[in-house]
Design a protein around this motif. Sequence first.
Motif, short mmCIF file in Angstrom:
data_model
loop_
_atom_site.label_atom_id
_atom_site.label_comp_id
_atom_site.label_asym_id
_atom_site.label_seq_id
_atom_site.Cartn_x
_atom_site.Cartn_y
_atom_site.Cartn_z
N GLN A 160 33.06 40.03 58.08
CA GLN A 160 33.12 39.36 56.78
C GLN A 160 34.39 38.51 56.63
O GLN A 160 34.54 37.78 55.67
N MET A 161 35.32 38.64 57.59
CA MET A 161 36.48 37.75 57.69
C MET A 161 37.30 37.71 56.41
O MET A 161 37.73 36.65 55.95
N LEU A 162 37.54 38.86 55.83
CA LEU A 162 38.37 38.93 54.63
C LEU A 162 39.81 38.53 54.95
O LEU A 162 40.38 38.93 55.96
N SER A 163 40.38 37.71 54.10
CA SER A 163 41.77 37.30 54.25
C SER A 163 42.48 37.49 52.91
O SER A 163 42.15 36.83 51.93
N ILE A 164 43.43 38.42 52.86
CA ILE A 164 44.21 38.66 51.65
C ILE A 164 45.23 37.54 51.50
O ILE A 164 46.03 37.29 52.41
N LYS A 165 45.22 36.85 50.37
CA LYS A 165 46.11 35.73 50.14
C LYS A 165 47.37 36.15 49.39
O LYS A 165 48.46 35.68 49.69
N SER A 166 47.23 37.01 48.38
CA SER A 166 48.41 37.45 47.63
C SER A 166 48.09 38.68 46.82
O SER A 166 46.94 38.95 46.47
N GLN A 167 49.17 39.45 46.52
CA GLN A 167 49.12 40.55 45.58
C GLN A 167 50.29 40.35 44.62
O GLN A 167 51.41 40.16 45.06
N THR A 168 50.04 40.39 43.33
CA THR A 168 51.13 40.20 42.37
C THR A 168 51.02 41.22 41.25
O THR A 168 49.92 41.61 40.86
N VAL A 169 52.17 41.64 40.76
CA VAL A 169 52.24 42.49 39.57
C VAL A 169 53.22 41.84 38.61
O VAL A 169 54.39 41.62 38.96
N ASP A 170 52.76 41.50 37.43
CA ASP A 170 53.61 40.85 36.44
C ASP A 170 54.55 41.90 35.84
O ASP A 170 54.10 42.91 35.30
N PRO A 171 55.88 41.69 35.93
CA PRO A 171 56.81 42.70 35.44
C PRO A 171 56.82 42.83 33.92
O PRO A 171 57.30 43.84 33.39
N ASP A 172 56.29 41.84 33.22
CA ASP A 172 56.28 41.89 31.75
C ASP A 172 54.99 42.50 31.21
O ASP A 172 55.02 43.38 30.36
N THR A 173 53.85 42.02 31.69
CA THR A 173 52.56 42.51 31.18
C THR A 173 52.04 43.71 31.95
O THR A 173 51.17 44.43 31.46
N HIS A 174 52.52 43.88 33.20
CA HIS A 174 52.06 44.93 34.11
C HIS A 174 50.66 44.64 34.68
O HIS A 174 50.10 45.49 35.37
N ASP A 175 50.09 43.47 34.37
CA ASP A 175 48.83 43.10 34.99
C ASP A 175 49.03 42.95 36.50
O ASP A 175 50.09 42.52 36.97
N ALA A 176 48.01 43.31 37.27
CA ALA A 176 48.03 43.14 38.72
C ALA A 176 46.93 42.15 39.10
O ALA A 176 45.84 42.17 38.53
N THR A 177 47.23 41.29 40.08
CA THR A 177 46.26 40.28 40.50
C THR A 177 46.20 40.22 42.02
O THR A 177 47.23 40.17 42.69
N LEU A 178 44.99 40.25 42.53
CA LEU A 178 44.73 40.18 43.97
C LEU A 178 43.89 38.94 44.26
O LEU A 178 42.89 38.70 43.59
N VAL A 179 44.31 38.17 45.25
CA VAL A 179 43.58 36.96 45.66
C VAL A 179 43.19 37.10 47.12
O VAL A 179 44.01 37.47 47.97
N TYR A 180 41.92 36.82 47.42
CA TYR A 180 41.47 36.87 48.81
C TYR A 180 40.28 35.93 49.00
O TYR A 180 39.67 35.47 48.04
N THR A 181 39.96 35.69 50.26
CA THR A 181 38.76 34.94 50.62
C THR A 181 37.92 35.80 51.56
O THR A 181 38.42 36.74 52.18
N TYR A 182 36.63 35.49 51.63
CA TYR A 182 35.74 36.17 52.56
C TYR A 182 34.58 35.24 52.88
O TYR A 182 34.40 34.20 52.25
N VAL A 183 33.80 35.63 53.89
CA VAL A 183 32.68 34.80 54.34
C VAL A 183 31.41 35.65 54.31
O VAL A 183 31.10 36.36 55.28
N PRO A 184 30.64 35.62 53.22
CA PRO A 184 29.45 36.46 53.12
C PRO A 184 28.32 36.00 54.03
O PRO A 184 27.59 36.82 54.57
N ASP A 185 28.16 34.71 54.18
CA ASP A 185 27.14 34.15 55.06
C ASP A 185 27.84 33.27 56.09
O ASP A 185 28.27 33.73 57.10
#
Length: 240
Positions: A160-185
């Motif tokens: 599926q060729m998953l590639s993690i692009k970034s992981q971030t945690v906002d120090p103010d809101t504490h929200d976490a965000t994950l960015v990646y790509t993949y190839v389903p077909d």
Amino acid sequence: MAGRGSVGALLASGLVAVIAIGGAGGYGVGLLTTAERSDASGVAAPLGSLQPSTPSPTVGTTPTPPPKKIVPDNSEPLNADDLHYKTRQFAATSVVRSEVSLRVPGNWNFTQPDPPKIGRYTDPTGKRWLRIEAGFTIRRSPADSMAAKLVDLGTVPANQMLSIKSQTVDPDTHDATLVYTYVPDNSVRYVVVRWVANGDGLCTFEIAVTGLPQDQAALEDVLQHAADSAARDDSPITPR
């Protein structure tokens, strides 16, 4: 009512905790499915259109599949200026029943699996969608929820060729965000998952957007509108 009225533009703000892990091509996205694997703590399998992966066979019994030939999807990119938002509602049921309200593009179609742990809004082309999960117990931080997701992603097939692009945690809101790509077909998909924190720093929603790489700016706009407006009102599940 749980939820935060405005979390700010996370992806456009300065982040203190940012980790970029490009090119993790050894992973896959067999777990990228709307058949959820929630543990009632704010984490479920990330969104996508594939079926859940089966347990890995004994080493050496199955040959490694050949690499995919990637065929770019050259569709016109989604344009944020063309999106018109409206407030939508749905109910998510897991450990509790969550009445969910959020702003999403008005012409995106709503669907929901059974059991109804998530809601999904899909654009008219079927190539972009927003997925939101609620109904789980609010007890874990967004950072911990993201870490658990990464563990899940580490178990899926390499083809599926998953590639993690970034992981971030906002120090103010504490929200976490994950960015990646993949190839389903054969075409690359771009995914952003955000775990939204409440005032106590605990995860209240998992929200994800999926589309094409050229949709990045518009997908971030869709995600930000949803995260800024998302609210949930929980009640016990009444036995039938």
